[in-house]
Design a protein around this motif. Structure first.
Motif, short mmCIF file in Angstrom:
data_model
loop_
_atom_site.label_atom_id
_atom_site.label_comp_id
_atom_site.label_asym_id
_atom_site.label_seq_id
_atom_site.Cartn_x
_atom_site.Cartn_y
_atom_site.Cartn_z
N THR A 1 21.48 15.57 -4.72
CA THR A 1 20.88 15.12 -3.46
C THR A 1 21.66 13.99 -2.79
O THR A 1 22.20 13.12 -3.48
N VAL A 2 21.73 14.00 -1.46
CA VAL A 2 22.33 12.88 -0.72
C VAL A 2 21.25 11.91 -0.25
O VAL A 2 21.56 10.81 0.22
N SER A 3 19.99 12.33 -0.34
CA SER A 3 18.89 11.50 0.17
C SER A 3 17.57 12.09 -0.29
O SER A 3 17.42 13.30 -0.39
N GLY A 4 16.59 11.22 -0.53
CA GLY A 4 15.27 11.69 -0.95
C GLY A 4 14.34 11.89 0.23
O GLY A 4 13.14 12.14 0.05
N GLN A 5 14.88 11.78 1.44
CA GLN A 5 14.03 11.73 2.63
C GLN A 5 13.14 12.96 2.83
O GLN A 5 11.97 12.84 3.18
N LEU A 6 13.71 14.14 2.65
CA LEU A 6 12.93 15.34 2.97
C LEU A 6 11.69 15.42 2.07
O LEU A 6 10.60 15.74 2.53
N ALA A 7 11.87 15.07 0.79
CA ALA A 7 10.71 15.05 -0.11
C ALA A 7 9.75 13.93 0.31
O ALA A 7 8.52 14.11 0.27
N ALA A 8 10.30 12.80 0.74
CA ALA A 8 9.44 11.69 1.19
C ALA A 8 8.61 12.13 2.39
O ALA A 8 7.44 11.75 2.51
N GLU A 9 9.18 12.95 3.27
CA GLU A 9 8.42 13.42 4.44
C GLU A 9 7.24 14.29 4.01
O GLU A 9 6.16 14.23 4.60
N GLY B 1 0.78 -1.24 0.00
CA GLY B 1 0.00 0.00 0.00
C GLY B 1 0.81 1.29 0.00
O GLY B 1 0.28 2.36 0.31
N PHE B 2 2.11 1.21 -0.35
CA PHE B 2 2.92 2.43 -0.40
C PHE B 2 2.83 3.06 -1.80
O PHE B 2 2.76 2.34 -2.80
N ARG B 3 2.90 4.40 -1.84
CA ARG B 3 2.94 5.11 -3.13
C ARG B 3 4.37 5.53 -3.44
O ARG B 3 5.12 5.89 -2.54
N TYR B 4 4.69 5.51 -4.72
CA TYR B 4 6.05 5.84 -5.17
C TYR B 4 6.16 7.34 -5.43
O TYR B 4 5.41 7.90 -6.23
N VAL B 5 7.12 7.98 -4.78
CA VAL B 5 7.34 9.42 -4.96
C VAL B 5 8.69 9.65 -5.65
O VAL B 5 9.69 9.03 -5.28
N HIS B 6 8.70 10.54 -6.64
CA HIS B 6 9.96 10.88 -7.30
C HIS B 6 10.57 12.09 -6.61
O HIS B 6 10.09 13.20 -6.77
N SER B 7 11.62 11.85 -5.87
CA SER B 7 12.27 12.96 -5.15
C SER B 7 13.27 13.63 -6.10
O SER B 7 13.77 13.00 -7.02
N PRO B 8 13.56 14.91 -5.85
CA PRO B 8 14.42 15.61 -6.81
C PRO B 8 15.89 15.22 -6.70
O PRO B 8 16.35 14.78 -5.64
N ILE B 9 16.60 15.38 -7.79
CA ILE B 9 18.05 15.11 -7.82
C ILE B 9 18.80 16.40 -7.50
O ILE B 9 19.80 16.38 -6.79
N LEU B 10 18.32 17.50 -8.06
CA LEU B 10 18.93 18.80 -7.77
C LEU B 10 18.28 19.33 -6.51
O LEU B 10 17.05 19.33 -6.39
N THR B 11 19.08 19.80 -5.57
CA THR B 11 18.49 20.25 -4.33
C THR B 11 19.26 21.41 -3.71
O THR B 11 20.45 21.59 -3.99
N GLY B 12 18.55 22.15 -2.86
CA GLY B 12 19.18 23.24 -2.12
C GLY B 12 19.34 22.88 -0.65
O GLY B 12 19.80 23.69 0.14
N SER B 13 18.95 21.63 -0.25
CA SER B 13 19.06 21.26 1.16
C SER B 13 20.06 20.12 1.35
O SER B 13 20.22 19.27 0.48
N ASP B 14 20.70 20.12 2.51
CA ASP B 14 21.60 19.04 2.87
C ASP B 14 20.89 18.17 3.89
O ASP B 14 20.88 18.46 5.07
N CYS B 15 20.26 17.10 3.42
CA CYS B 15 19.42 16.27 4.29
C CYS B 15 20.20 15.72 5.47
O CYS B 15 19.75 15.78 6.60
N GLU B 16 21.37 15.17 5.22
CA GLU B 16 22.09 14.51 6.31
C GLU B 16 22.94 15.48 7.13
O GLU B 16 23.51 15.12 8.14
N GLY B 17 23.04 16.73 6.64
CA GLY B 17 23.82 17.73 7.38
C GLY B 17 25.29 17.37 7.52
O GLY B 17 25.99 17.88 8.38
N ALA B 18 25.75 16.49 6.66
CA ALA B 18 27.15 16.06 6.77
C ALA B 18 28.04 16.82 5.81
O ALA B 18 29.27 16.67 5.83
#
Ligand code: 4AD
Ligand code: MG
Length: 463
Positions: free
Chosen positions: A200-208, A152-169
């Motif tokens: 992007t280092v991760s698609g998490q923020l868009a997934a949230e 029951g999960f939906r597939y989301v296309h998260s962006p490749i180009l980003t202005g955020s650093d998800c992992e803060g590393a």
């Protein structure tokens, strides 16, 4: 004339007349008056045997049908009188499509080292081992999508180009435009997006964003990390699968991770049996036992603090030697050697370590009551170590704001992320699984460069 793929021919139920098969010559054995060709077109690990008699059309082309050459063969699919295969093709015509000069074609009929094959990564999928790896990779991608859709999960296309650093590393690749006139790097004012832009280092923020609107979602896409770690487990470009669930806590997250790994491994065992067998036979003799533990055993769940105690107690071997290169103290990030000890030697099954010290984890992880640890979990598996990293996210506006300030992150950049907490905030959780780490686990292949089509690692960028 019906064109058959090699796999279709090998799996045929009945003999067939007037068929065409096309592929590359793996080997050729010539006898007086007839010859055998082992043909492979990439659809299967097994070759299709072709027998051609001197009278056949194109017999005079046989000389050019050397290892690596591409050929087209017409004839009949017949039951093979010989041992070792059910079907073979009795050729009525052989045509060489593209020659492969035997003097310079690098894939000869012997075992080549992985190092050598990495230097010709554009030809290695034509070998048995790499053909199998990339067929398994394809099926694994399907198994991932199937698992989430079935649940029951939906597939989301998260962006490749980003202005955020998800992992803060800060391990990001910067993206800039080139000045169209002199080809030099553009100045910041010319930046296409008017701000620092990265891969992007991760698609998490868009997934949230989408978990807090659609419920259960996942992303599956390429991610990039400029870690200068020349290890067999890190790539600069790799694929990540990131589920994110609304109204879910850390336990739900662990349950999902465990169920997901069990499901994908079972799917591959069922649907890639022949390719998988190559690895348990030739690459890692303990592979079957390892994968049995993934599928059958309940994953061992241990808090980080307890894992550290276990490691400290086992810091010395029976002979009194230091077991680990990196000493273990509460607060360190576990190294692969520690993760492997826990899974391979101590618990002898996959292990989920949870409640990590906040200082070694990302800003978005939910603070625990003790104010020292966060609701994070890593799933560790034998051989590979960390395969999944996830957490419950901080859904409390005030705690998250404090955390962002504490870490000195640019608060204004996260306004939209805070909105997800400002309006209808919910407990939510998710994780990321490195797709290549999964492939390393299911094949026993020890180097990440060997399970990705075009490896990108420090100082290495071919095609
Ligand atoms: O633990 P990581 O850094 O977690 C995240 O990026 C979170 N945003 C995931 C989430 O909660 N949605 O990375 C997740 C996984 C790791 O467990 C590992 O399997 C893989 O991604 N990984 C890499 N794989 C190959 N090369 C690298 N350089 C990798 N870095 C992480
Ligand atoms: Mg991690």
């Amino acid at each position: 004339m019906q064109r058959l793929r090699v796999r279709q021919a090998l799996e045929s139920e009945a003999p067939k007349e007037n068929i065409v098969v096309k592929g590359w010559v793996r080997t050729k054995r010539e006898n007086k008056g007839f010859a055998f060709i082992e043909l492979n077109d990439g659809t299967s690990l097994s070759n299709l045997q072709v027998i051609i008699d001197e009278g056949a059309q194109g017999w005079d082309e046989l000389e050019r049908a050397t290892t690596g050459a591409s050929v087209s063969i017409s004839g009949n699919l017949i039951e093979s009188p010989g041992k070792g295969q059910k079907w073979e093709v009795k050729a009525s015509e052989l045509r060489v499509i593209g020659e492969a000069d035997p003097e310079s074609f690098p894939l000869q009929k012997k075992r080549h080292s992985d190092e050598f094959l990495r230097s010709i990564a554009h030809l290695r999928p034509r070998t048995n081992k790499y053909g199998s790896i990339f067929r398994i990779r394809s099926e694994a991608a399907y198994a991932v999508h199937k698992f989430f859709h079935d649940n029951g999960f939906r597939y989301v296309h998260s962006p490749i180009l980003t202005g955020s650093d998800c992992e803060g590393a800060g391990e990001m690749f910067r993206v800039t435009t080139l000045d169209p006139y002199d080809g030099k790097k553009a100045t910041p004012e010319d930046d296409f997006f008017g701000k620092n832009t990265s891969l992007t280092v991760s698609g998490q923020l868009a997934a949230e964003i989408f978990a807090t609107s659609l419920g259960d979602v996942y992303t599956f896409g390429p991610t990039f990390r400029a870690e200068n770690s020349n290890t067999p487990r890190h790539a600069a470009e790799f694929w990540m699968i990131e589920p994110e669930m609304a109204f879910a806590d850390l336990k739900d997250d662990m349950d999902l991770g465990e169920k997901f790994l069990k499901s994908v491994v079972s799917h591959l065992r069922e649907h890639c049996a022949e390719d998988m067998e190559l690895f348990s036979k030739w690459v890692d003799k303990s592979l079957t036992a390892t994968l049995d533990t993934v599928v059958e055993k309940e994953f061992q769940r241990v808090p980080y603090t307890e894992a550290v105690e276990i490691l400290k107690k086992n810091a010395k071997t029976k002979k009194g030697k230091d077991r680990f290169e990196y000493a273990v103290e509460w607060g360190i990030d576990l190294q692969t050697e520690h993760e492997r000890f826990l899974t391979e030697d101590y618990f002898k099954c996959p292990v989920i370590v949870y409640d990590y010290p906040k200082d070694i984890k990302a800003f978005y992880m939910r603070m625990n009551e003790d104010n020292k640890t966060v609701a994070a979990m890593d799933i560790l598996v034998p051989r590979v170590g960390e395969i999944i990293g996830g957490s419950q996210r901080e859904e409390r506006m005030d705690v998250l704001t404090r955390r962002i300030q504490e870490l000195g992150l640019p608060e204004e950049e996260y306004w939209w992320y805070m909105d997800l907490r400002r309006f209808g905030s919910v407990p939510h959780s998710g994780f990321g699984m490195g797709f290549e780490r999964l492939l390393m686990m299911v094949t026993g292949v020890a180097n990440i460069r060997d399970v990705i089509p075009c490896p990108r690692t420090p100082k290495h960028l071919e095609f």
